[in-house]
Design a protein around this motif. Structure first.
Motif, PDB file in Angstrom:
ATOM      1  N   SER A 125       0.836  -1.186   0.000  1.00  0.00           N
ATOM      2  CA  SER A 125       0.000   0.000   0.000  1.00  0.00           C
ATOM      3  C   SER A 125       0.873   1.239   0.000  1.00  0.00           C
ATOM      4  CB  SER A 125      -0.920   0.012   1.226  1.00  0.00           C
ATOM      5  OG  SER A 125      -1.654   1.213   1.301  1.00  0.00           O
ATOM      6  N   ALA A 126       0.385   2.297  -0.658  1.00  0.00           N
ATOM      7  CA  ALA A 126       1.030   3.609  -0.594  1.00  0.00           C
ATOM      8  C   ALA A 126       0.323   4.506   0.404  1.00  0.00           C
ATOM      9  CB  ALA A 126       1.031   4.267  -1.979  1.00  0.00           C
ATOM     10  N   LEU A 127      -0.720   3.989   1.058  1.00  0.00           N
ATOM     11  CA  LEU A 127      -1.493   4.783   2.003  1.00  0.00           C
ATOM     12  C   LEU A 127      -0.840   4.756   3.380  1.00  0.00           C
ATOM     13  CD1 LEU A 127      -5.079   3.598   1.034  1.00  0.00           C
ATOM     14  CD2 LEU A 127      -3.929   5.718   0.339  1.00  0.00           C
ATOM     15  N   PRO A 128      -1.118   5.769   4.213  1.00  0.00           N
ATOM     16  CA  PRO A 128      -0.564   5.759   5.569  1.00  0.00           C
ATOM     17  C   PRO A 128      -1.099   4.580   6.366  1.00  0.00           C
ATOM     18  CG  PRO A 128      -1.489   7.919   5.007  1.00  0.00           C
ATOM     19  CD  PRO A 128      -1.918   6.969   3.938  1.00  0.00           C
ATOM     20  N   LEU A 129      -0.314   4.132   7.335  1.00  0.00           N
ATOM     21  CA  LEU A 129      -0.768   3.069   8.212  1.00  0.00           C
ATOM     22  C   LEU A 129      -1.944   3.555   9.055  1.00  0.00           C
ATOM     23  CD1 LEU A 129       2.642   1.729   9.533  1.00  0.00           C
ATOM     24  CD2 LEU A 129       1.239   0.767   7.725  1.00  0.00           C
ATOM     25  N   ARG A 130      -2.836   2.640   9.368  1.00  0.00           N
ATOM     26  CA  ARG A 130      -3.960   2.944  10.256  1.00  0.00           C
ATOM     27  C   ARG A 130      -3.855   2.014  11.463  1.00  0.00           C
ATOM     28  NH1 ARG A 130      -9.094   2.491   6.486  1.00  0.00           N
ATOM     29  NH2 ARG A 130      -7.881   0.751   5.653  1.00  0.00           N
ATOM     30  N   PRO A 131      -3.034   2.390  12.449  1.00  0.00           N
ATOM     31  CA  PRO A 131      -2.755   1.466  13.551  1.00  0.00           C
ATOM     32  C   PRO A 131      -3.967   1.158  14.414  1.00  0.00           C
ATOM     33  CG  PRO A 131      -1.826   3.645  13.983  1.00  0.00           C
ATOM     34  CD  PRO A 131      -2.286   3.643  12.565  1.00  0.00           C
ATOM     35  N   HIS A 132      -5.025   1.968  14.348  1.00  0.00           N
ATOM     36  CA  HIS A 132      -6.211   1.671  15.146  1.00  0.00           C
ATOM     37  C   HIS A 132      -7.001   0.515  14.558  1.00  0.00           C
ATOM     38  CE1 HIS A 132      -7.570   4.353  11.940  1.00  0.00           C
ATOM     39  NE2 HIS A 132      -8.773   3.878  12.119  1.00  0.00           N
ATOM     40  N   ARG A 133      -6.681   0.127  13.304  1.00  0.00           N
ATOM     41  CA  ARG A 133      -7.312  -1.042  12.695  1.00  0.00           C
ATOM     42  C   ARG A 133      -6.314  -2.179  12.663  1.00  0.00           C
ATOM     43  NH1 ARG A 133     -11.421  -0.141   8.960  1.00  0.00           N
ATOM     44  NH2 ARG A 133     -11.315  -2.380   8.640  1.00  0.00           N
ATOM     45  N   ARG A 134      -6.727  -3.359  13.117  1.00  0.00           N
ATOM     46  CA  ARG A 134      -5.827  -4.500  13.124  1.00  0.00           C
ATOM     47  C   ARG A 134      -5.745  -5.089  11.720  1.00  0.00           C
ATOM     48  NH1 ARG A 134      -3.190  -5.930  18.041  1.00  0.00           N
ATOM     49  NH2 ARG A 134      -2.621  -7.664  16.729  1.00  0.00           N
ATOM     50  N   GLU A 135      -5.077  -4.383  10.817  1.00  0.00           N
ATOM     51  CA  GLU A 135      -4.993  -4.817   9.431  1.00  0.00           C
ATOM     52  C   GLU A 135      -3.712  -5.581   9.143  1.00  0.00           C
ATOM     53  OE1 GLU A 135      -5.458  -1.056   7.466  1.00  0.00           O
ATOM     54  OE2 GLU A 135      -7.606  -1.356   7.230  1.00  0.00           O
ATOM     55  N   PHE A 136      -2.787  -5.621  10.098  1.00  0.00           N
ATOM     56  CA  PHE A 136      -1.516  -6.299   9.862  1.00  0.00           C
ATOM     57  C   PHE A 136      -0.980  -6.837  11.174  1.00  0.00           C
ATOM     58  CE2 PHE A 136      -0.675  -1.778  10.547  1.00  0.00           C
ATOM     59  CZ  PHE A 136       0.208  -1.820  11.610  1.00  0.00           C
ATOM     60  N   ASP A 137      -0.134  -7.865  11.055  1.00  0.00           N
ATOM     61  CA  ASP A 137       0.638  -8.330  12.198  1.00  0.00           C
ATOM     62  C   ASP A 137       1.983  -7.617  12.257  1.00  0.00           C
ATOM     63  OD1 ASP A 137      -1.142 -10.496  13.226  1.00  0.00           O
ATOM     64  OD2 ASP A 137      -0.801 -11.306  11.218  1.00  0.00           O
ATOM     65  N   VAL A 138       2.562  -7.388  11.082  1.00  0.00           N
ATOM     66  CA  VAL A 138       3.830  -6.671  10.967  1.00  0.00           C
ATOM     67  C   VAL A 138       3.711  -5.708   9.794  1.00  0.00           C
ATOM     68  CG1 VAL A 138       6.317  -6.834  10.614  1.00  0.00           C
ATOM     69  CG2 VAL A 138       5.123  -8.678  11.800  1.00  0.00           C
ATOM     70  N   ALA A 139       4.129  -4.461   9.997  1.00  0.00           N
ATOM     71  CA  ALA A 139       4.199  -3.502   8.899  1.00  0.00           C
ATOM     72  C   ALA A 139       5.655  -3.098   8.717  1.00  0.00           C
ATOM     73  CB  ALA A 139       3.341  -2.276   9.194  1.00  0.00           C
ATOM     74  N   VAL A 140       6.134  -3.125   7.480  1.00  0.00           N
ATOM     75  CA  VAL A 140       7.493  -2.692   7.172  1.00  0.00           C
ATOM     76  C   VAL A 140       7.394  -1.267   6.660  1.00  0.00           C
ATOM     77  CG1 VAL A 140       9.581  -3.144   5.855  1.00  0.00           C
ATOM     78  CG2 VAL A 140       8.168  -5.055   6.644  1.00  0.00           C
ATOM     79  N   HIS A 141       7.988  -0.339   7.396  1.00  0.00           N
ATOM     80  CA  HIS A 141       7.788   1.087   7.143  1.00  0.00           C
ATOM     81  C   HIS A 141       9.123   1.781   6.948  1.00  0.00           C
ATOM     82  CE1 HIS A 141       5.672   4.931   7.375  1.00  0.00           C
ATOM     83  NE2 HIS A 141       6.629   5.361   8.172  1.00  0.00           N
ATOM     84  N   VAL A 142       9.182   2.697   5.977  1.00  0.00           N
ATOM     85  CA  VAL A 142      10.388   3.476   5.714  1.00  0.00           C
ATOM     86  C   VAL A 142      10.231   4.856   6.340  1.00  0.00           C
ATOM     87  CG1 VAL A 142      11.911   4.425   3.944  1.00  0.00           C
ATOM     88  CG2 VAL A 142      10.759   2.242   3.545  1.00  0.00           C
ATOM     89  N   GLY A 143      11.181   5.234   7.190  1.00  0.00           N
ATOM     90  CA  GLY A 143      11.137   6.549   7.817  1.00  0.00           C
ATOM     91  C   GLY A 143      10.523   6.509   9.202  1.00  0.00           C
ATOM     92  N   THR A 144      10.333   7.688   9.769  1.00  0.00           N
ATOM     93  CA  THR A 144       9.798   7.797  11.124  1.00  0.00           C
ATOM     94  C   THR A 144       8.413   7.184  11.194  1.00  0.00           C
ATOM     95  OG1 THR A 144      11.019   9.861  11.423  1.00  0.00           O
ATOM     96  CG2 THR A 144       9.250   9.401  12.979  1.00  0.00           C
ATOM     97  N   PRO A 145       8.174   6.265  12.121  1.00  0.00           N
ATOM     98  CA  PRO A 145       6.854   5.637  12.233  1.00  0.00           C
ATOM     99  C   PRO A 145       5.772   6.680  12.466  1.00  0.00           C
ATOM    100  CG  PRO A 145       8.464   4.414  13.507  1.00  0.00           C
ATOM    101  CD  PRO A 145       9.145   5.667  13.053  1.00  0.00           C
TER     102      PRO A 145
END
Length: 306
Positions: A125-145
């Protein structure tokens, strides 16, 4: 337990229709069962009428606790029923488009080959993470979380580098300061919700920035890099992405004397106090293998790079 597993699928889906496909039953059956669950709990879990599935605040709380309970149950079952210690269960991994395709996907393939009892699903995805939704177990993110409440582990070092093709620099000259960038055609990557035209330099103690502009922009990193390779302007891209082009001389780093802030690569997960063994093992695998993929050992038979 059946209700918990049912709602976990619903909460992880974009729509009820998507949930019905995942559950292997019709949309009316899913809707009826969801209504029955809400009546039993005497609370509304999902907002009706939205095109995308939207959880109520109670639904978000219920989904988060359901995920934690299911993780603990799966971990307990693994411990009791499999004395070999083999990893089992499912993992959902979210990654950015470019990094996901080029490096995370091959590493996930290697991981599942070593642990055949696992099912790993990767979503890019190119969209921002939505941590309030349990959409992933692990997210690989580039840059400041994007959310300080997330637990994180650095997988690899990375910086964003300004660069351009030799043909562009031959025609327009190379900038000697960050202020000179305002006179150049800067190709902008419009990603996430960041101020994408603001290019940052310096370090944490002495940050600097410049607002750039140009005739081209895109939300696709490969498109942006392609334009730069054609000599159409200056780009600011992650080192992991442009390093092969720099090593081959297809791109040249501009302003090499000016430092750029770290944009390290992190594994992110919910900070709920419980990390399943399979998730920890996957993060260990990524941390061990990803740096080598991003910066492969130089060929001793060739001239050293920059």
């Amino acid at each position: 337990m059946d209700d918990l597993q049912f709602f976990h699928v619903v909460a992880s889906s974009e729509t009820l229709t998507a949930a019905s496909r995942e559950l292997g039953c019709s949309l009316p059956v899913v809707s009826k069962r969801l209504s029955a669950l809400e009546r039993r709990l005497d609370v509304r879990l999902v907002q009706r009428g939205a095109r995308r599935l939207v959880l109520t605040s109670e639904g978000e709380l219920y989904a988060a606790r359901v995920e934690a309970i299911l993780d603990q149950v799966r971990e307990l079952e693994d411990t009791v029923t499999d004395g070999s210690g083999a990893l089992r269960g499912s993992i959902v991994v979210e990654a950015t488009l470019g990094l996901g395709r080029a490096h995370i996907a091959p590493l996930l393939g290697d991981f599942t080959a070593a642990h055949p009892g696992l099912h790993v699903r990767m979503q890019t995805s190119a969209l921002p993470l939505r941590p309030h939704r349990r959409e992933f177990d692990v997210a690989v993110h580039v840059g400041t979380p994007p959310d300080s409440s997330l637990r994180m582990r650095r997988l690899a070092e990375n910086r964003r580098l300004p660069c351009a093709a030799p043909s562009y620099l031959a025609e327009h000259g190379a900038p000697s300061s960050i202020e000179d960038l305002v006179d150049h055609n800067c190709i902008v990557l419009r990603e996430n919700e960041s101020d994408y035209a603001l290019w940052r330099f310096g370090d944490a103690d002495r940050p600097r920035h410049v607002r750039v502009h140009g005739s081209l922009s895109s939300n696709d990193g490969d498109v942006v890099t392609g334009w730069a390779l054609e000599g159409r302007g200056v780009i600011m891209r992650s080192e992991w992405h442009v390093r092969p082009h720099l090593d081959r001389g297809e791109l040249v780093r501009v302003l090499p004397h000016v430092p750029t802030p770290a944009a390290d690569i992190y594994a992110l997960l919910e900070d709920d106090g419980h990390v399943p063994r399979r998730v920890s093992a996957l993060i260990d695998h990524l941390a061990a293998r990803l740096p080598g993929r991003l910066r492969p050992a130089p060929d001793s038979s060739s001239a050293p790079g920059e």
